[in-house]
Write a protein that holds these residues in place. Structure first.
Motif, PDB file in Angstrom:
ATOM      1  N   LEU A  54     -10.879  -9.291  -0.999  1.00 24.76           N
ATOM      2  CA  LEU A  54     -11.101  -9.166   0.447  1.00 24.76           C
ATOM      3  C   LEU A  54      -9.789  -8.976   1.199  1.00 24.76           C
ATOM      4  N   GLN A  55      -8.733  -9.646   0.756  1.00 27.25           N
ATOM      5  CA  GLN A  55      -7.433  -9.484   1.409  1.00 27.25           C
ATOM      6  C   GLN A  55      -6.899  -8.070   1.233  1.00 27.25           C
ATOM      7  N   ILE A  56      -6.980  -7.554   0.029  1.00 23.30           N
ATOM      8  CA  ILE A  56      -6.498  -6.187  -0.230  1.00 23.30           C
ATOM      9  C   ILE A  56      -7.286  -5.184   0.594  1.00 23.30           C
ATOM     10  N   LEU A  57      -8.610  -5.305   0.561  1.00 25.24           N
ATOM     11  CA  LEU A  57      -9.442  -4.377   1.333  1.00 25.24           C
ATOM     12  C   LEU A  57      -9.180  -4.512   2.831  1.00 25.24           C
ATOM     13  N   GLY A  58      -8.926  -5.722   3.289  1.00 20.43           N
ATOM     14  CA  GLY A  58      -8.602  -5.941   4.705  1.00 20.43           C
ATOM     15  C   GLY A  58      -7.299  -5.259   5.096  1.00 20.43           C
ATOM     16  N   ILE A  59      -6.314  -5.348   4.220  1.00 16.71           N
ATOM     17  CA  ILE A  59      -5.031  -4.687   4.487  1.00 16.71           C
ATOM     18  C   ILE A  59      -5.204  -3.171   4.535  1.00 16.71           C
ATOM     19  N   ILE A  60      -5.925  -2.631   3.560  1.00 22.43           N
ATOM     20  CA  ILE A  60      -6.167  -1.185   3.531  1.00 22.43           C
ATOM     21  C   ILE A  60      -6.929  -0.756   4.786  1.00 22.43           C
ATOM     22  N   HIS A  61      -7.941  -1.518   5.136  1.00 21.12           N
ATOM     23  CA  HIS A  61      -8.757  -1.207   6.320  1.00 21.12           C
ATOM     24  C   HIS A  61      -7.898  -1.209   7.577  1.00 21.12           C
ATOM     25  N   SER A  62      -7.038  -2.221   7.732  1.00 21.24           N
ATOM     26  CA  SER A  62      -6.225  -2.304   8.946  1.00 21.24           C
ATOM     27  C   SER A  62      -5.197  -1.189   9.019  1.00 21.24           C
ATOM     28  N   ARG A  63      -4.703  -0.741   7.872  1.00 22.28           N
ATOM     29  CA  ARG A  63      -3.695   0.326   7.854  1.00 22.28           C
ATOM     30  C   ARG A  63      -4.310   1.708   8.073  1.00 22.28           C
ATOM     31  N   THR A  64      -5.585   1.855   7.716  1.00 23.18           N
ATOM     32  CA  THR A  64      -6.208   3.176   7.867  1.00 23.18           C
ATOM     33  C   THR A  64      -6.929   3.322   9.204  1.00 23.18           C
ATOM     34  N   HIS A  65      -7.045   2.237   9.969  1.00 23.51           N
ATOM     35  CA  HIS A  65      -7.758   2.292  11.243  1.00 23.51           C
ATOM     36  C   HIS A  65      -6.886   1.835  12.403  1.00 23.51           C
ATOM     37  N   ILE A  66      -5.658   2.298  12.405  1.00 21.10           N
ATOM     38  CA  ILE A  66      -4.731   1.935  13.491  1.00 21.10           C
ATOM     39  C   ILE A  66      -4.894   2.908  14.629  1.00 21.10           C
TER      40      ILE A  66
END
Length: 66
Positions: A54-66
């Motif tokens: 969940l942490q990895i996916l959260g990081i990816i999600h936050s970086r791709t939706h800036i």
């Protein structure tokens, strides 16, 4: 009193049906991203896998939706 009960029921159903978009950071990521993250899981201790995933996916999600 019945109207409030009906409204409460509808709101609860809506949150249940659509709430995963708010709590699961991977809901709008491509399946390939999720598959790639899952390939990393054997390197993580079993008891920590879900939290790390969940942490990895959260990081990816936050970086791709800036």
């Amino acid at each position: 009193m019945g109207s409030f009960s009906d409204l409460d029921k509808k709101l609860a159903e809506n949150i249940y049906d659509h709430g995963s978009r708010l709590t699961d950071p991977s809901t709008d990521l491509p399946p390939r991203v999720k598959e790639t993250v899952d390939l990393l899981m054997p390197f993580i201790q079993p008891e920590a896998r879900e939290a790390v995933r969940l942490q990895i996916l959260g990081i990816i999600h936050s970086r791709t939706h800036i």
